[in-house]
Design an enzyme around this catalytic site. Sequence first.
Site, mmCIF file in Angstrom:
data_model
loop_
_atom_site.group_PDB
_atom_site.id
_atom_site.type_symbol
_atom_site.label_atom_id
_atom_site.label_comp_id
_atom_site.label_asym_id
_atom_site.label_seq_id
_atom_site.Cartn_x
_atom_site.Cartn_y
_atom_site.Cartn_z
ATOM 1 N N ASP A 73 -5.518 1.541 -1.828
ATOM 2 C CA ASP A 73 -4.242 2.194 -2.136
ATOM 3 C C ASP A 73 -4.420 3.707 -2.291
ATOM 4 O O ASP A 73 -5.516 4.184 -2.598
ATOM 5 C CB ASP A 73 -3.676 1.596 -3.432
ATOM 6 C CG ASP A 73 -2.206 1.936 -3.625
ATOM 7 O OD1 ASP A 73 -1.536 2.307 -2.630
ATOM 8 O OD2 ASP A 73 -1.721 1.841 -4.769
ATOM 9 N N GLY A 74 -3.328 4.438 -2.086
ATOM 10 C CA GLY A 74 -3.328 5.869 -2.367
ATOM 11 C C GLY A 74 -3.481 6.764 -1.142
ATOM 12 O O GLY A 74 -3.656 7.977 -1.280
ATOM 13 N N HIS B 206 -3.606 7.630 6.154
ATOM 14 C CA HIS B 206 -4.074 6.349 6.704
ATOM 15 C C HIS B 206 -5.255 6.573 7.652
ATOM 16 O O HIS B 206 -6.192 5.777 7.676
ATOM 17 C CB HIS B 206 -2.933 5.624 7.420
ATOM 18 C CG HIS B 206 -1.814 5.221 6.496
ATOM 19 N ND1 HIS B 206 -2.034 4.608 5.285
ATOM 20 C CD2 HIS B 206 -0.458 5.348 6.612
ATOM 21 C CE1 HIS B 206 -0.867 4.370 4.685
ATOM 22 N NE2 HIS B 206 0.101 4.827 5.471
ATOM 23 N N TRP C 177 6.173 -4.393 5.789
ATOM 24 C CA TRP C 177 7.108 -4.288 6.917
ATOM 25 C C TRP C 177 8.341 -3.477 6.524
ATOM 26 O O TRP C 177 9.050 -2.970 7.379
ATOM 27 C CB TRP C 177 7.571 -5.676 7.385
ATOM 28 C CG TRP C 177 6.516 -6.501 8.070
ATOM 29 C CD1 TRP C 177 5.938 -7.637 7.585
ATOM 30 C CD2 TRP C 177 5.924 -6.269 9.359
ATOM 31 N NE1 TRP C 177 5.017 -8.122 8.482
ATOM 32 C CE2 TRP C 177 4.994 -7.309 9.586
ATOM 33 C CE3 TRP C 177 6.078 -5.296 10.349
ATOM 34 C CZ2 TRP C 177 4.222 -7.400 10.748
ATOM 35 C CZ3 TRP C 177 5.317 -5.384 11.510
ATOM 36 C CH2 TRP C 177 4.408 -6.420 11.697
ATOM 37 N N LEU D 133 -22.722 -9.815 7.461
ATOM 38 C CA LEU D 133 -21.556 -9.585 6.592
ATOM 39 C C LEU D 133 -20.332 -10.180 7.278
ATOM 40 O O LEU D 133 -20.195 -10.071 8.500
ATOM 41 C CB LEU D 133 -21.345 -8.068 6.418
ATOM 42 C CG LEU D 133 -20.033 -7.632 5.761
ATOM 43 C CD1 LEU D 133 -20.076 -7.863 4.249
ATOM 44 C CD2 LEU D 133 -19.752 -6.139 6.016
ATOM 45 N N ARG E 289 -9.481 -1.823 -6.809
ATOM 46 C CA ARG E 289 -8.234 -1.204 -6.346
ATOM 47 C C ARG E 289 -8.336 0.295 -6.547
ATOM 48 O O ARG E 289 -8.625 0.755 -7.659
ATOM 49 C CB ARG E 289 -7.018 -1.749 -7.099
ATOM 50 C CG ARG E 289 -5.726 -1.119 -6.577
ATOM 51 C CD ARG E 289 -4.480 -1.679 -7.192
ATOM 52 N NE ARG E 289 -3.334 -1.103 -6.508
ATOM 53 C CZ ARG E 289 -2.272 -1.750 -6.101
ATOM 54 N NH1 ARG E 289 -2.159 -3.036 -6.333
ATOM 55 N NH2 ARG E 289 -1.283 -1.134 -5.478
ATOM 56 N N LEU F 184 -2.079 -6.613 -8.632
ATOM 57 C CA LEU F 184 -2.693 -7.373 -7.536
ATOM 58 C C LEU F 184 -1.903 -7.281 -6.228
ATOM 59 O O LEU F 184 -2.453 -7.534 -5.153
ATOM 60 C CB LEU F 184 -2.830 -8.850 -7.915
ATOM 61 C CG LEU F 184 -3.890 -9.173 -8.979
ATOM 62 C CD1 LEU F 184 -3.920 -10.668 -9.259
ATOM 63 C CD2 LEU F 184 -5.276 -8.707 -8.525
HETATM 64 C C1 FPP Z 1 -1.792 1.757 0.898
HETATM 65 O O1 FPP Z 1 -1.646 3.139 0.613
HETATM 66 C C2 FPP Z 1 -2.417 1.618 2.191
HETATM 67 C C3 FPP Z 1 -1.890 0.942 3.232
HETATM 68 C C4 FPP Z 1 -0.604 0.228 3.172
HETATM 69 C C5 FPP Z 1 -2.571 0.922 4.528
HETATM 70 C C6 FPP Z 1 -4.052 0.709 4.476
HETATM 71 C C7 FPP Z 1 -4.584 1.115 5.769
HETATM 72 C C8 FPP Z 1 -5.702 1.812 5.971
HETATM 73 C C9 FPP Z 1 -6.670 2.181 4.922
HETATM 74 C C10 FPP Z 1 -5.935 2.284 7.345
HETATM 75 C C11 FPP Z 1 -7.100 1.758 8.030
HETATM 76 C C12 FPP Z 1 -7.406 0.329 7.881
HETATM 77 C C13 FPP Z 1 -8.175 -0.328 8.746
HETATM 78 C C14 FPP Z 1 -8.577 -1.704 8.447
HETATM 79 C C15 FPP Z 1 -8.647 0.268 9.997
HETATM 80 P P1 FPP Z 1 -0.190 3.747 0.457
HETATM 81 O O2 FPP Z 1 0.241 4.258 1.777
HETATM 82 O O3 FPP Z 1 0.721 2.739 -0.156
HETATM 83 O O4 FPP Z 1 -0.473 4.926 -0.510
HETATM 84 P P2 FPP Z 1 0.534 5.516 -1.589
HETATM 85 O O5 FPP Z 1 0.649 4.493 -2.682
HETATM 86 O O6 FPP Z 1 -0.172 6.751 -2.036
HETATM 87 O O7 FPP Z 1 1.833 5.802 -0.896
#
Ligand code: FPP
Length: 243
Positions: free
Chosen positions: A8-9, A25, A57, A119, A180, A187
Amino acid sequence: MHVAIIMDGNGRWAMQRGLPRMAGHRAGARAVRKVVEAAVRSQVDTLTLYAFSADNWSRPRCEVDSLMRLFKQYLQSEAARCVEQNIRVNIIGRRDRLNAALVHLIEHTEAVTRHCTKLTLQIAIDYSGRDVIRRACLAIAGECMEAIERTASVSTDYVAEQIAQAMGASRCANVDLLIRTGGEKRLSDFLLWESAYAELVFVEHGWPEFSEADFEAALREFRRRDRRFGTVPSPTSQQEETA
Ligand code: FPP
């Protein structure tokens, strides 16, 4: 040892730097590569990464499309490297709502890494822990209805066997350590059944900044924890406590 991570983040990391959310991302994808390598070095058996929840989504269309493209790029660029590093890739979550090209890449990556043993890297895409449990319940109900039609009754042993089968088919190994990032402490519908006795580690900074050192620090923290699984401490540690 099964480590699961809620990455997250990303969005906040990007916004703090005046960048679009997608830059967060992309930086997150770079962090994934580093952490996978750290997991191999630390002899973790399974690493499960929460990449896209069923609820994601509802994000703006352009962010969802860009994330799907990022998953494709990741699988395209990492499949050969995973074979080289003996990493088995397994994608969990629904596939019926993903686009055909992504499903094809998922199937290809899973097939070429099937024999790898160092792994297991699980990536959760369109994943919902509640949905997994709901589907298992439906499968169990269906099996029990058929059994009632065949024999006019079902024993509790039969129901227990159906539960084990239904959960076994759709669930992964129990989570030992759940990390996390991003400062939130929840969760978010991730591996609900499997995390029943997971040790939780929360990291303040966003996923793009999560380093190999953070991963190793979380493992050290995990090893310091006393996991009792509902029992009492062992007699030796009780004696130490009363001494
Ligand atoms: C949550 O952060 C993150 C996601 C919804 C996307 C996770 C995806 C990646 C780490 C990209 C790459 C992954 C792979 C497997 C190649 P957020 O966008 O909700 O962050 P925020 O809470 O700061 O808005």
